[in-house]
Design an enzyme around this catalytic site. Sequence first.
Site, short mmCIF file in Angstrom:
data_model
loop_
_atom_site.label_atom_id
_atom_site.label_comp_id
_atom_site.label_asym_id
_atom_site.label_seq_id
_atom_site.Cartn_x
_atom_site.Cartn_y
_atom_site.Cartn_z
N ARG A 63 5.07 -3.58 -3.39
CA ARG A 63 4.52 -3.13 -2.10
C ARG A 63 3.36 -4.05 -1.73
O ARG A 63 2.38 -4.11 -2.47
CB ARG A 63 4.05 -1.68 -2.23
CG ARG A 63 3.55 -1.05 -0.95
CD ARG A 63 3.13 0.39 -1.21
NE ARG A 63 2.74 1.06 0.00
CZ ARG A 63 1.52 0.98 0.53
NH1 ARG A 63 0.58 0.25 -0.04
NH2 ARG A 63 1.24 1.63 1.65
N LYS A 68 -5.94 -4.25 -3.91
CA LYS A 68 -6.70 -3.12 -4.48
C LYS A 68 -7.94 -3.58 -5.22
O LYS A 68 -8.03 -4.70 -5.70
CB LYS A 68 -5.78 -2.29 -5.37
CG LYS A 68 -4.75 -1.58 -4.49
CD LYS A 68 -4.06 -0.44 -5.11
CE LYS A 68 -3.17 0.21 -4.03
NZ LYS A 68 -2.08 0.97 -4.60
#
Length: 321
Positions: free
Chosen positions: A296, A262
Amino acid sequence: MDLPRDRTAAFIAALRRAPPSLASEIVNALAGATARAATLPYLPVGRRTILMGVLNVTPDSFSDGGRFTDVKTAVRHALRLAEEGAEILDVGGESTRPGALPVGLREELGRVLPVLEALRESLGRLPGGGPIVSIDTTKAEVARRAALLGARMINDISGMTRDPAMPAIVAEHRSLVVLQHIRGRPRTMQQEVRYRSVVPEVAAFLRGALARARRAGVPREHVIVDPGFGFGKRRSHNLALLRHLGVLRSLGRPILAGTSRKSFLRAGRDEPPEARRESGIAAMTLAVAGGADIIRVHDVREALRVARLCDAVLRRPSDTP
Ligand code: HH2
């Protein structure tokens, strides 16, 4: 609690400055710190860090869009993630990156159903049935069809706020469910992001989501909570959530953290997602140390090595000399 003197003093000073609404979150957090570890069906949460491998069958996901849209390629990738150590495979047919446009129901079903069907066959041949399948969707109908094809987990990045039919589907299929915090919708969520105090606000949202799930008949033991890194948050908000992830322990449910690739991990402005590996490993380590049970990730092989070292340090208190 055995806090050094100066940290205790700093904590008391911070409490004096805190708005009254924070008090209940702090009490909850302290209560949660001593709560019994949360467990989940199917997964050995608490015994080791569980890896959820990402399988995006979208043309436009932010780091891997278009790579796994063909069913054969998707299944090959899934089997690779399983072999590398993923215990959950998260299949997604709609990108939720900042700015992403919503995908229609037919389009999303068309992307995920053939992959889920193929996975049912291929994973069924693995010893022990292989990883469990999770469907990353906010649409109840996609969740329902996925559950019928064997998906045991529903990963709803809206915390079941987007589709009013979702809680009933989760309850009916006795699915595990990830309730994630989001502020706004993916298309606009990074515009005008403001929080008074991000950590307690995220905790309060998740507490509300848990209560709604319970009212719909979803057993508390089936719920996983997720602060939603990158979902309507500036870099400082993501860093604060990573720093204080343990506060979410007060919810009494396993915590999932999705920091992989991210943008808040980036060092420089023009750094591509692939260049976020090292900071990704650091973020994952911090998340596990902060109390995350499920991580994740796109890169399972690397994550497994990190997870096993973290587990060896953090989950064997009896090894203390
Ligand atoms: N992040 C993404 C998607 N789904 N689900 C949960 N529970 N937590 C997350 O942090 C999370 C998530 C975004 O990552 P990715 O799937 O790689 O990208 P895209 O949304 O563009 O497909």
